[in-house]
Write a protein that holds these residues in place. Structure first.
Motif, short mmCIF file in Angstrom:
data_model
loop_
_atom_site.label_atom_id
_atom_site.label_comp_id
_atom_site.label_asym_id
_atom_site.label_seq_id
_atom_site.Cartn_x
_atom_site.Cartn_y
_atom_site.Cartn_z
N GLY A 109 -4.31 -19.64 3.08
CA GLY A 109 -5.01 -18.79 2.14
C GLY A 109 -4.67 -17.33 2.36
N SER A 110 -5.07 -16.51 1.39
CA SER A 110 -4.82 -15.08 1.43
C SER A 110 -6.12 -14.34 1.17
CB SER A 110 -3.78 -14.70 0.39
OG SER A 110 -3.67 -13.29 0.25
N CYS A 111 -6.37 -13.28 1.97
CA CYS A 111 -7.58 -12.49 1.81
C CYS A 111 -7.33 -11.09 2.37
CB CYS A 111 -8.75 -13.17 2.55
SG CYS A 111 -10.32 -12.33 2.37
N ASN A 112 -7.55 -10.07 1.56
CA ASN A 112 -7.36 -8.67 1.98
C ASN A 112 -5.95 -8.39 2.47
OD1 ASN A 112 -10.05 -8.15 1.39
ND2 ASN A 112 -10.73 -8.47 3.49
N GLY A 113 -4.97 -9.09 1.94
CA GLY A 113 -3.60 -8.89 2.36
C GLY A 113 -3.22 -9.63 3.62
N LEU A 114 -4.18 -10.35 4.23
CA LEU A 114 -3.92 -11.17 5.40
C LEU A 114 -3.68 -12.61 4.97
CD1 LEU A 114 -6.65 -9.90 7.89
CD2 LEU A 114 -4.33 -9.04 7.59
N LEU A 115 -2.75 -13.28 5.64
CA LEU A 115 -2.48 -14.68 5.37
C LEU A 115 -2.90 -15.51 6.57
CD1 LEU A 115 1.11 -14.53 3.80
CD2 LEU A 115 -1.10 -14.32 2.65
N THR A 121 0.37 -16.06 -3.57
CA THR A 121 0.46 -14.64 -3.91
C THR A 121 -0.44 -13.84 -2.97
OG1 THR A 121 -1.36 -14.83 -5.52
CG2 THR A 121 0.89 -15.12 -6.34
N PHE A 122 -0.04 -12.59 -2.73
CA PHE A 122 -0.86 -11.68 -1.94
C PHE A 122 -0.49 -10.25 -2.27
CE2 PHE A 122 3.01 -11.95 0.48
CZ PHE A 122 3.12 -10.76 1.18
N VAL A 123 -1.35 -9.32 -1.85
CA VAL A 123 -1.10 -7.89 -2.03
C VAL A 123 -0.98 -7.27 -0.64
CG1 VAL A 123 -2.05 -5.71 -2.88
CG2 VAL A 123 -2.32 -7.80 -4.23
N GLY A 124 0.07 -6.50 -0.40
CA GLY A 124 0.26 -5.88 0.91
C GLY A 124 -0.88 -4.95 1.27
N SER A 125 -1.25 -4.94 2.55
CA SER A 125 -2.37 -4.11 2.98
C SER A 125 -2.19 -3.65 4.42
CB SER A 125 -3.69 -4.89 2.86
OG SER A 125 -3.88 -5.75 3.97
N LEU A 126 -3.10 -2.77 4.85
CA LEU A 126 -3.12 -2.26 6.23
C LEU A 126 -4.21 -2.93 7.06
CD1 LEU A 126 -2.72 1.49 5.25
CD2 LEU A 126 -1.02 0.15 6.49
N PHE A 127 -4.91 -3.89 6.49
CA PHE A 127 -5.98 -4.56 7.23
C PHE A 127 -5.41 -5.29 8.44
CE2 PHE A 127 -8.32 -4.23 3.18
CZ PHE A 127 -9.53 -3.78 3.66
#
Length: 388
Positions: A93-99, A342-348
Motif C-alpha cells: 500500500g501507499s500512504c503519505n508517499g511511503l510504500l 501509484t504514489f506521490v513523492g514526499s519527505l515523510f
C-alpha cells in the motif's frame, strides 16, 4: 534587485520535487531545518498531491518507477530495501508517499522511495506461528493513524472454516498487537487492502455456521475495529471479476462485465449505507483478455479521468466526458508477474529509519561556508544547480 520576501521563497521551495529538496539541504543549516519541519513536509506533500505529481511503482521480481507524465518512456529500474535477497517485492500500500513493501519470505518494511529511507518491520512473535500450517490465503494492508500519529500494518491469515487470524503492527511502538480471530474468509478480491479515510477494505465472506454472506470488510486503522459494508445488489456474482477501489472521496466497486466488454464502476455515495450504491460509469473496453480479471483502479484525476491497471504493462485511461478509453502502454517491464501502484513523492519518514545510501547532508551543512549576501544569490546558485 531587492531581496525576495521569505514567504515567497518558501512557496517556491514547497513546489520543488523531492529530489531537488534533498540536494538543497546542504545550502545552509536554516534550509536543512526547514526541510525537516513537519509543517513544511505536510504542505509540500499536499501541494504535490493537488498538482497530481503522480508516480508509478512497478513491483515484482525487481522494482521499476516512472513519472506518469513520462509513461511513454521506459521505466527505470531502482534500488529498494532487501534487493540483494533476490526474493522480489510487492507493494502492499501507499500512504503519505511511503510504500509498505513485502516479499514471499514475509520480509516487510515501510519505505520512502524518494528519500530512500526505510524501516524494517520485525518478524511476527513465535506464539503466532502454529496458525501458519492452516493458512489458505493472506490479505495485507497499510495506512496511517492520525490520532496516534503512527503507521500500521495489517496481516490477515485465512485459515478456512475457522475464519481468519488478524494481526496488527504499530510502527510507533514497533510492536505486534495480540492476534484476533475474525469470522471472515478471503477467497476472492484484492490481496492488498484499499485505503480510504484511514480505513482499509477487502472483498470477503462472512462465515457463520451454514450461512455465508459476501461483503466488503473494513478495518479502521485508528481504533483497530472491523466492520461490514454491503456490496451493490446488482453486482457480478463472480467475485473474481470484482475489485474494491477509491474514487475521489468515495468507496467504489470495479465490476468487469465480460459479456458486455465493459467495466461498471459502482460508487457508495453515503459511506456505510446499503441503499447509497449507484452505478456511476460503464467504461467501454476495446477487447476482452484474461488479464481483465482483477482490473484495478489506480487513480482518479481532478479532471474526472480514471486510471485503471489492466496488466503489468498496460493501463486504461477513461475519459468520462467522451466515454472513451485510451490504452497506455508502459515500456521496459520484463516478463514475469508484476503489479502497479501509484504514489506521490514526499519527505515523510518513519521512526528509526535507515538509508540505502549513506547521506552526508548534515556534515556538509555544518562545514564553514561563505554566506550569500542575500537570498536572491542563494536562490540563483540553487536553480543553477537544479538546471545543471
Amino acid at each position: 534587485m531587492s531581496k525576495l520576501p521569505e514567504d515567497v521563497i518558501i512557496n517556491i521551495l514547497l513546489r520543488l520535487p523531492v529530489k531537488s529538496i534533498l540536494r538543497f539541504r546542504c545550502v545552509c543549516k536554516r534550509w536543512l531545518k526547514l526541510f525537516s519541519d513537519h509543517t513544511f513536509i505536510k504542505l509540500h506533500f499536499d501541494i504535490a498531491t493537488e498538482n497530481e505529481n503522480l508516480r508509478l511503482m512497478v513491483s515484482g521480481e525487481n522494482m521499476y518507477s516512472i513519472n506518469f507524465d513520462s509513461v511513454f518512456h521506459k521505466v527505470v529500474k531502482i534500488d529498494y530495501p532487501f534487493k540483494s535477497r533476490n526474493w522480489g517485492m510487492s507493494v502492499v500500500g501507499s500512504c503519505n508517499g511511503l510504500l509498505c513493501i513485502a516479499n514471499i519470505a514475509q520480509t516487510i518494511c515501510i519505505w520512502n522511495p524518494s528519500t530512500k529511507m526505510h524501516k524494517e518491520i520485525p518478524s511476527l512473535p513465535t506464539q503466532f506461528l502454529p496458525y501458519y500450517r492452516d493458512i489458505r490465503g493472506i490479505k495485507l494492508g497499510f495506512g496511517y493513524d492520525s490520532h496516534d500519529e503512527e503507521y500500521k500494518f495489517v496481516r490477515i491469515l485465512d485459515i478456512g472454516v475457522k475464519g481468519s487470524i488478524a494481526e496488527v503492527y504499530a510502527e510507533g511502538s514497533n510492536t505486534w498487537k495480540q492476534d484476533q480471530l475474525i469470522p471472515y474468509s478471503f477467497t476472492y478480491g484484492n490481496a492488498f487492502g484499499v485505503l480510504m479515510n484511514e480505513t482499509l477494505h477487502w472483498i470477503a465472506y462472512h462465515c457463520s455456521g451454514s450461512e455465508t454472506r459476501r461483503l466488503i470488510l473494513s478495518f479502521s486503522i485508528s481504533d483497530e475495529s472491523y466492520g461490514e459494508l454491503p456490496l451493490p445488489e446488482n453486482v457480478n456474482d463472480d467475485l473474481f471479476r470484482i475489485t474494491v477501489g477509491a474514487l475521489e472521496a468515495d468507496l467504489c466497486i470495479i465490476d468487469y462485465c465480460v459479456c458486455m466488454l465493459s467495466v461498471d464502476v459502482w460508487v457508495m455515495k453515503d459511506y456505510g449505507v446499503n441503499g447509497s450504491w449507484s452505478k456511476l460509469h460503464t467504461i467501454p473496453l476495446q477487447a476482452a483478455t484474461p488479464s481483465m480479471v482483477g482490473l484495478k483502479l489506480l487513480h482518479s484525476f481532478n479532471n474526472g479521468e480514471i486510471l485503471l491497471k489492466r496488466d503489468k504493462n498496460t493501463l486504461l485511461l477513461y475519459h468520462p466526458q467522451y466515454n472513451e478509453t485510451k490504452i497506455v502502454k508502459i515500456r521496459g517491464v520484463p516478463d514475469g508477474l508484476y503489479d502497479i501502484m501509484t504514489f506521490v513523492g514526499s519527505l515523510f519518514s518513519v521512526n528509526s529509519g535507515n538509508c540505502l545510501v549513506q547521506d552526508r547532508i548534515e556534515i556538509v551543512a555544518a562545514e564553514p561556508r561563505k554566506k550569500p549576501k542575500n537570498f536572491i544569490k542563494g536562490l540563483m546558485s540553487i536553480f543553477k544547480c537544479f538546471s545543471g
